[in-house]
Design a protein around this motif. Structure first.
Motif, PDB file in Angstrom:
ATOM      1  N   VAL A 127       0.862  -1.176   0.000  1.00 41.02           N
ATOM      2  CA  VAL A 127       0.000   0.000   0.000  1.00 41.02           C
ATOM      3  C   VAL A 127       0.902   1.230   0.000  1.00 41.02           C
ATOM      4  CG1 VAL A 127      -1.751   1.299   1.275  1.00 41.02           C
ATOM      5  CG2 VAL A 127      -1.802  -1.204   1.291  1.00 41.02           C
ATOM      6  N   LEU A 128       0.658   2.120  -0.944  1.00 43.52           N
ATOM      7  CA  LEU A 128       1.382   3.386  -1.015  1.00 43.52           C
ATOM      8  C   LEU A 128       0.453   4.481  -0.509  1.00 43.52           C
ATOM      9  CD1 LEU A 128       2.951   2.924  -4.558  1.00 43.52           C
ATOM     10  CD2 LEU A 128       4.100   2.658  -2.362  1.00 43.52           C
ATOM     11  N   GLU A 129       0.755   4.992   0.663  1.00 43.58           N
ATOM     12  CA  GLU A 129      -0.063   6.029   1.275  1.00 43.58           C
ATOM     13  C   GLU A 129       0.179   7.371   0.585  1.00 43.58           C
ATOM     14  OE1 GLU A 129      -2.351   5.374   3.404  1.00 43.58           O
ATOM     15  OE2 GLU A 129      -1.772   3.352   4.006  1.00 43.58           O
ATOM     16  N   ALA A 130      -0.714   8.318   0.828  1.00 44.45           N
ATOM     17  CA  ALA A 130      -0.550   9.671   0.286  1.00 44.45           C
ATOM     18  C   ALA A 130       0.800  10.215   0.733  1.00 44.45           C
ATOM     19  CB  ALA A 130      -1.674  10.569   0.782  1.00 44.45           C
ATOM     20  N   PHE A 132       3.680   9.318  -0.703  1.00 41.46           N
ATOM     21  CA  PHE A 132       4.764   8.366  -0.947  1.00 41.46           C
ATOM     22  C   PHE A 132       5.821   9.009  -1.843  1.00 41.46           C
ATOM     23  CE2 PHE A 132       2.005   7.696  -4.567  1.00 41.46           C
ATOM     24  CZ  PHE A 132       2.861   7.431  -5.612  1.00 41.46           C
ATOM     25  N   LEU A 139       4.445   4.046 -10.678  1.00 39.38           N
ATOM     26  CA  LEU A 139       3.172   3.348 -10.765  1.00 39.38           C
ATOM     27  C   LEU A 139       2.936   2.889 -12.196  1.00 39.38           C
ATOM     28  CD1 LEU A 139       0.977   5.767  -8.611  1.00 39.38           C
ATOM     29  CD2 LEU A 139       2.118   3.663  -7.887  1.00 39.38           C
ATOM     30  N   GLN A 146      -6.535   8.877  -6.355  1.00 40.27           N
ATOM     31  CA  GLN A 146      -5.538   9.395  -5.424  1.00 40.27           C
ATOM     32  C   GLN A 146      -5.077   8.286  -4.490  1.00 40.27           C
ATOM     33  OE1 GLN A 146      -4.498  12.632  -5.443  1.00 40.27           O
ATOM     34  NE2 GLN A 146      -5.813  13.067  -7.180  1.00 40.27           N
ATOM     35  N   ALA A 147      -3.927   8.494  -3.861  1.00 44.21           N
ATOM     36  CA  ALA A 147      -3.415   7.549  -2.869  1.00 44.21           C
ATOM     37  C   ALA A 147      -4.401   7.487  -1.710  1.00 44.21           C
ATOM     38  CB  ALA A 147      -2.042   7.995  -2.392  1.00 44.21           C
ATOM     39  N   PRO A 148      -4.480   6.387  -1.017  1.00 45.90           N
ATOM     40  CA  PRO A 148      -3.564   5.258  -1.043  1.00 45.90           C
ATOM     41  C   PRO A 148      -3.794   4.362  -2.267  1.00 45.90           C
ATOM     42  CG  PRO A 148      -5.289   4.849   0.567  1.00 45.90           C
ATOM     43  CD  PRO A 148      -5.511   6.236   0.025  1.00 45.90           C
ATOM     44  N   PHE A 149      -2.676   3.854  -2.796  1.00 44.47           N
ATOM     45  CA  PHE A 149      -2.700   2.918  -3.920  1.00 44.47           C
ATOM     46  C   PHE A 149      -2.338   1.541  -3.388  1.00 44.47           C
ATOM     47  CE2 PHE A 149      -1.508   6.964  -6.040  1.00 44.47           C
ATOM     48  CZ  PHE A 149      -2.593   7.068  -6.888  1.00 44.47           C
ATOM     49  N   ARG A 150      -3.035   0.532  -3.848  1.00 42.43           N
ATOM     50  CA  ARG A 150      -2.746  -0.856  -3.470  1.00 42.43           C
ATOM     51  C   ARG A 150      -2.326  -1.596  -4.728  1.00 42.43           C
ATOM     52  NH1 ARG A 150      -6.180   1.203  -0.111  1.00 42.43           N
ATOM     53  NH2 ARG A 150      -6.368   0.537   2.039  1.00 42.43           N
TER      54      ARG A 150
END
Length: 184
Positions: A127-130, A132, A139, A146-150
């Motif tokens: 998980v990439l939190e806001a 990052f 990516l 928007q983040a978070p990205f999984r």
């Protein structure tokens, strides 16, 4: 307390002002009809100043040329890449590639300490939190929102944690990657 009634000439001046200004006449009519004047519009929201343009540093080519010279010296890297390998059999190319690989690895081990850019193993779900570090993570795939990205870590990336390039002498021309060889 009611205000004093204006004089005849003041009222006459107001009448001419209303005759010559339609907006003022409309406002006067609204007051006569009991309509409250509209509240003045709010002041415009302050506009944030634009972000300053990034400062671009001028990269001197000396370190890149020095690395290329090291790769040439230890692995004949430039020779290998400049060679037209289309006419060689795969077995010959594979043998040359092993020599180039061993020499390149020797240069990396001698002059750089490398580490993964991400600590997780390839194939891990992360998980990439806001906020990052976008410089260390690229990516790919269906990137929306928007983040978070999984996502799944496909490659951990690399970062140099130490660089130990040799010092050069004054007058050294870094553009000479390998001196020409003349046999006598």
């Amino acid at each position: 307390m009611p205000s004093q009634s204006p004089s005849f000439f003041t009222r006459l001046a107001l009448a001419f002002a209303v005759l010559g200004n339609g907006k003022l006449a409309a406002q006067l009519q609204d007051v006569r009809d009991g309509v409250l004047p509209a509240a003045p519009p709010p002041p415009p929201a302050p506009v944030a100043p634009p972000a300053p343009a990034p400062v671009l540093k001028v990269a001197t080519p000396d370190a890149a040329l020095q690395l290329l010279a090291l790769l040439q010296r230890e692995a004949r890297f430039v020779d290998f890449l400049q060679e037209d390998v289309a006419g060689y059999p795969d077995a010959d190319i594979g043998g040359a590639a092993r020599l180039v690989h061993a020499g390149c690895r020797k240069v990396l081990d001698a002059h750089f300490t490398l580490a993964p850019a991400r600590p997780e193993a390839e194939g891990s779900r992360i998980v990439l939190e806001a906020g990052f570090d976008a410089a260390s993570v690229r990516l790919t795939g269906n990137v929306v929102g928007q983040a978070p990205f999984r996502g799944t870590l496909r490659h951990p990336g690399w970062k140099a944690t130490d660089v130990r390039l040799p010092r050069t002498t004054e007058g050294h021309d870094p553009r000479i990657l390998a001196a020409a060889e003349v046999e006598l």
